[in-house]
Scaffold this motif. Structure first.
Motif, PDB file in Angstrom:
ATOM      1  N   LEU A  41       2.359  -7.672   6.114  1.00 26.56           N
ATOM      2  CA  LEU A  41       2.989  -8.457   5.070  1.00 26.56           C
ATOM      3  C   LEU A  41       2.188  -8.328   3.775  1.00 26.56           C
ATOM      4  O   LEU A  41       0.967  -8.295   3.797  1.00 26.56           O
ATOM      5  CB  LEU A  41       3.069  -9.924   5.484  1.00 26.56           C
ATOM      6  CG  LEU A  41       3.894 -10.237   6.734  1.00 26.56           C
ATOM      7  CD1 LEU A  41       3.805 -11.719   7.065  1.00 26.56           C
ATOM      8  CD2 LEU A  41       5.338  -9.831   6.538  1.00 26.56           C
ATOM      9  N   ILE A  42       2.896  -8.265   2.666  1.00 26.73           N
ATOM     10  CA  ILE A  42       2.264  -8.112   1.361  1.00 26.73           C
ATOM     11  C   ILE A  42       2.782  -9.196   0.425  1.00 26.73           C
ATOM     12  O   ILE A  42       3.983  -9.470   0.390  1.00 26.73           O
ATOM     13  CB  ILE A  42       2.555  -6.719   0.762  1.00 26.73           C
ATOM     14  CG1 ILE A  42       1.890  -5.629   1.607  1.00 26.73           C
ATOM     15  CG2 ILE A  42       2.087  -6.629  -0.690  1.00 26.73           C
ATOM     16  CD1 ILE A  42       2.232  -4.224   1.165  1.00 26.73           C
ATOM     17  N   SER A  43       1.865  -9.811  -0.310  1.00 29.62           N
ATOM     18  CA  SER A  43       2.239 -10.756  -1.351  1.00 29.62           C
ATOM     19  C   SER A  43       2.167 -10.020  -2.680  1.00 29.62           C
ATOM     20  O   SER A  43       1.095  -9.635  -3.136  1.00 29.62           O
ATOM     21  CB  SER A  43       1.289 -11.961  -1.357  1.00 29.62           C
ATOM     22  OG  SER A  43       1.652 -12.869  -2.372  1.00 29.62           O
ATOM     23  N   ALA A  44       3.327  -9.790  -3.294  1.00 27.69           N
ATOM     24  CA  ALA A  44       3.406  -9.087  -4.570  1.00 27.69           C
ATOM     25  C   ALA A  44       3.499 -10.125  -5.688  1.00 27.69           C
ATOM     26  O   ALA A  44       4.466 -10.890  -5.753  1.00 27.69           O
ATOM     27  CB  ALA A  44       4.606  -8.155  -4.596  1.00 27.69           C
ATOM     28  N   PRO A  54       7.146 -12.173  -1.325  1.00 31.15           N
ATOM     29  CA  PRO A  54       6.761 -11.386  -0.147  1.00 31.15           C
ATOM     30  C   PRO A  54       7.480 -10.049  -0.097  1.00 31.15           C
ATOM     31  O   PRO A  54       8.647  -9.924  -0.470  1.00 31.15           O
ATOM     32  CB  PRO A  54       7.178 -12.292   1.025  1.00 31.15           C
ATOM     33  CG  PRO A  54       8.309 -13.097   0.479  1.00 31.15           C
ATOM     34  CD  PRO A  54       8.020 -13.307  -0.977  1.00 31.15           C
ATOM     35  N   THR A  55       6.786  -9.039   0.379  1.00 25.95           N
ATOM     36  CA  THR A  55       7.374  -7.719   0.525  1.00 25.95           C
ATOM     37  C   THR A  55       6.615  -6.946   1.600  1.00 25.95           C
ATOM     38  O   THR A  55       5.778  -7.518   2.317  1.00 25.95           O
ATOM     39  CB  THR A  55       7.370  -6.957  -0.821  1.00 25.95           C
ATOM     40  OG1 THR A  55       8.053  -5.720  -0.658  1.00 25.95           O
ATOM     41  CG2 THR A  55       5.954  -6.688  -1.295  1.00 25.95           C
ATOM     42  N   ALA A  56       6.867  -5.658   1.695  1.00 20.85           N
ATOM     43  CA  ALA A  56       6.165  -4.795   2.651  1.00 20.85           C
ATOM     44  C   ALA A  56       6.270  -3.359   2.163  1.00 20.85           C
ATOM     45  O   ALA A  56       7.219  -2.987   1.456  1.00 20.85           O
ATOM     46  CB  ALA A  56       6.768  -4.924   4.052  1.00 20.85           C
ATOM     47  N   LEU A  57       5.298  -2.551   2.519  1.00 27.80           N
ATOM     48  CA  LEU A  57       5.341  -1.127   2.213  1.00 27.80           C
ATOM     49  C   LEU A  57       6.276  -0.438   3.204  1.00 27.80           C
ATOM     50  O   LEU A  57       6.134  -0.602   4.420  1.00 27.80           O
ATOM     51  CB  LEU A  57       3.946  -0.519   2.298  1.00 27.80           C
ATOM     52  CG  LEU A  57       3.071  -0.555   1.047  1.00 27.80           C
ATOM     53  CD1 LEU A  57       1.663  -0.092   1.377  1.00 27.80           C
ATOM     54  CD2 LEU A  57       3.666   0.298  -0.064  1.00 27.80           C
ATOM     55  N   LEU A  58       7.210   0.317   2.677  1.00 26.53           N
ATOM     56  CA  LEU A  58       8.152   1.029   3.535  1.00 26.53           C
ATOM     57  C   LEU A  58       7.749   2.476   3.766  1.00 26.53           C
ATOM     58  O   LEU A  58       7.980   3.035   4.833  1.00 26.53           O
ATOM     59  CB  LEU A  58       9.554   0.993   2.912  1.00 26.53           C
ATOM     60  CG  LEU A  58      10.156  -0.395   2.681  1.00 26.53           C
ATOM     61  CD1 LEU A  58      11.508  -0.269   1.987  1.00 26.53           C
ATOM     62  CD2 LEU A  58      10.289  -1.147   3.992  1.00 26.53           C
ATOM     63  N   GLU A  59       7.116   3.074   2.743  1.00 28.11           N
ATOM     64  CA  GLU A  59       6.795   4.499   2.848  1.00 28.11           C
ATOM     65  C   GLU A  59       5.722   4.870   1.837  1.00 28.11           C
ATOM     66  O   GLU A  59       5.684   4.334   0.727  1.00 28.11           O
ATOM     67  CB  GLU A  59       8.063   5.335   2.605  1.00 28.11           C
ATOM     68  CG  GLU A  59       7.891   6.817   2.794  1.00 28.11           C
ATOM     69  CD  GLU A  59       9.197   7.574   2.592  1.00 28.11           C
ATOM     70  OE1 GLU A  59      10.259   6.909   2.551  1.00 28.11           O
ATOM     71  OE2 GLU A  59       9.150   8.801   2.450  1.00 28.11           O
ATOM     72  N   VAL A  60       4.839   5.766   2.255  1.00 30.27           N
ATOM     73  CA  VAL A  60       3.848   6.369   1.353  1.00 30.27           C
ATOM     74  C   VAL A  60       4.101   7.861   1.389  1.00 30.27           C
ATOM     75  O   VAL A  60       3.899   8.517   2.422  1.00 30.27           O
ATOM     76  CB  VAL A  60       2.408   6.041   1.797  1.00 30.27           C
ATOM     77  CG1 VAL A  60       1.411   6.654   0.823  1.00 30.27           C
ATOM     78  CG2 VAL A  60       2.199   4.542   1.904  1.00 30.27           C
ATOM     79  N   ASN A  61       4.564   8.397   0.260  1.00 29.43           N
ATOM     80  CA  ASN A  61       5.010   9.787   0.250  1.00 29.43           C
ATOM     81  C   ASN A  61       4.397  10.516  -0.927  1.00 29.43           C
ATOM     82  O   ASN A  61       4.856  10.377  -2.066  1.00 29.43           O
ATOM     83  CB  ASN A  61       6.537   9.843   0.185  1.00 29.43           C
ATOM     84  CG  ASN A  61       7.065  11.260   0.271  1.00 29.43           C
ATOM     85  OD1 ASN A  61       6.341  12.180   0.655  1.00 29.43           O
ATOM     86  ND2 ASN A  61       8.314  11.441  -0.099  1.00 29.43           N
ATOM     87  N   VAL A  88      -1.247  -7.910  -2.563  1.00 30.06           N
ATOM     88  CA  VAL A  88      -2.382  -8.351  -1.748  1.00 30.06           C
ATOM     89  C   VAL A  88      -1.936  -8.460  -0.302  1.00 30.06           C
ATOM     90  O   VAL A  88      -0.863  -9.001  -0.005  1.00 30.06           O
ATOM     91  CB  VAL A  88      -2.927  -9.712  -2.225  1.00 30.06           C
ATOM     92  CG1 VAL A  88      -4.232 -10.041  -1.509  1.00 30.06           C
ATOM     93  CG2 VAL A  88      -3.127  -9.729  -3.732  1.00 30.06           C
ATOM     94  N   SER A  89      -2.770  -7.949   0.606  1.00 36.30           N
ATOM     95  CA  SER A  89      -2.461  -8.022   2.028  1.00 36.30           C
ATOM     96  C   SER A  89      -3.761  -8.072   2.811  1.00 36.30           C
ATOM     97  O   SER A  89      -4.859  -8.091   2.237  1.00 36.30           O
ATOM     98  CB  SER A  89      -1.618  -6.818   2.459  1.00 36.30           C
ATOM     99  OG  SER A  89      -1.188  -6.942   3.797  1.00 36.30           O
ATOM    100  N   GLN A  90      -3.637  -8.105   4.142  1.00 33.29           N
ATOM    101  CA  GLN A  90      -4.809  -8.053   5.012  1.00 33.29           C
ATOM    102  C   GLN A  90      -4.541  -7.094   6.155  1.00 33.29           C
ATOM    103  O   GLN A  90      -3.432  -7.027   6.683  1.00 33.29           O
ATOM    104  CB  GLN A  90      -5.150  -9.431   5.565  1.00 33.29           C
ATOM    105  CG  GLN A  90      -5.732 -10.377   4.533  1.00 33.29           C
ATOM    106  CD  GLN A  90      -6.379 -11.597   5.153  1.00 33.29           C
ATOM    107  OE1 GLN A  90      -6.793 -11.568   6.306  1.00 33.29           O
ATOM    108  NE2 GLN A  90      -6.472 -12.671   4.384  1.00 33.29           N
TER     109      GLN A  90
END
Length: 257
Positions: A41-44, A54-61, A88-90
């Protein structure tokens, strides 16, 4: 966007955190890919203003990342209107923080998403490495502990803090008061007093472990405690206090050379 962000994901701003910054693109990709693989989980935080979503990383390309959008179109428009996002995440109890700029909307057959260039740096903070601050010798920090076993009108017990971090603190106990601090016991009415000019903070503590400290005759017993339900505002103030003390110590060391 994903829900359920914990309050401990408040952005940190400090010059002292510079040494924990990753700038190698390969290292940046490695950390972001780990967040993606673990569905972290990511707090943007939308800047300016700092509104969290709240969001999340879907892809690193390659040179680009893709983050989740939101069902609320109003929030999606705010993301696009922001100057940048502080994310920010953990991951494995390590705080990860990075900035995303020049976001563009990606519409497809699925949910809304946003693409952005790979961040130029990633802040990776190990709690024990950065946040734990030894306070003896050093500034005096105390906790007023209201013991549950005594009448509610009894005065709280003042206890010296030996070290402090964003996740908890260690108390220096005497032979007279150590019996009150058994492992697992929780104190719901405590007041943390920091010498930073601010008001005392109400906190809850749970005793995690007890150990002997032969080197401190005045405090022969150490009670390691964790914060319970610490607010984001209180954590931010504690971290700012830690950074401030570290800066002062470094300044004194430079003058002594």
């Amino acid at each position: 966007m994903t829900a359920g962000i914990e309050p401990s994901t408040t952005p940190i701003e400090s010059d002292d955190a510079e040494r924990y910054m990753l700038r190698d693109p390969r290292e940046i990709v490695r950390v972001l890919q780990a967040l993606t693989d673990n569905r972290a989980l990511i707090s943007a935080h939308l800047m300016p203003g700092g509104r969290p979503c709240p969001t999340a990383l879907l892809e690193v390309n390659g040179d680009e990342v893709l983050i989740d959008g939101n069902r609320d179109e109003t929030l999606n428009l705010r993301v696009l209107a922001s100057d940048y996002l502080v994310c920010v995440s953990q991951l494995d109890r390590v705080r990860v923080q990075f900035r995303l700029q020049h976001l563009r909307r990606v519409d497809g057959d699925g949910p809304v998403a946003f693409a952005a260039p790979l961040p130029e740096s990633v802040l990776q903070l190990q709690r024990r490495e950065l946040y734990r601050l030894e306070l003896i010798p050093g500034p005096v920090v105390t906790v007023q502990v209201q013991l549950q076993a005594v009448p509610t009108d009894a005065p709280p017990l003042p206890v010296r803090v030996l070290d402090i971090s964003g996740g908890g603190l260690a108390l220096g106990l005497t032979d007279e008061n150590q019996a009150h601090f058994t492992q697992g016991r929780q104190f719901d009415t405590c007041t943390l007093e920091l010498p930073d000019g601010g008001e005392p903070m109400r906190v809850r503590l749970q005793v995690a472990h007890i150990s002997q400290r032969q080197e401190l005759a005045r405090y022969p017993v150490r009670a390691g405690c964790r914060f319970v339900g610490l607010s984001a505002l209180a954590e931010r103030r504690i971290l700012q206090f830690i950074f401030q003390v570290e800066r002062q110590r470094k300044a004194r060391e430079r003058r002594a050379v």
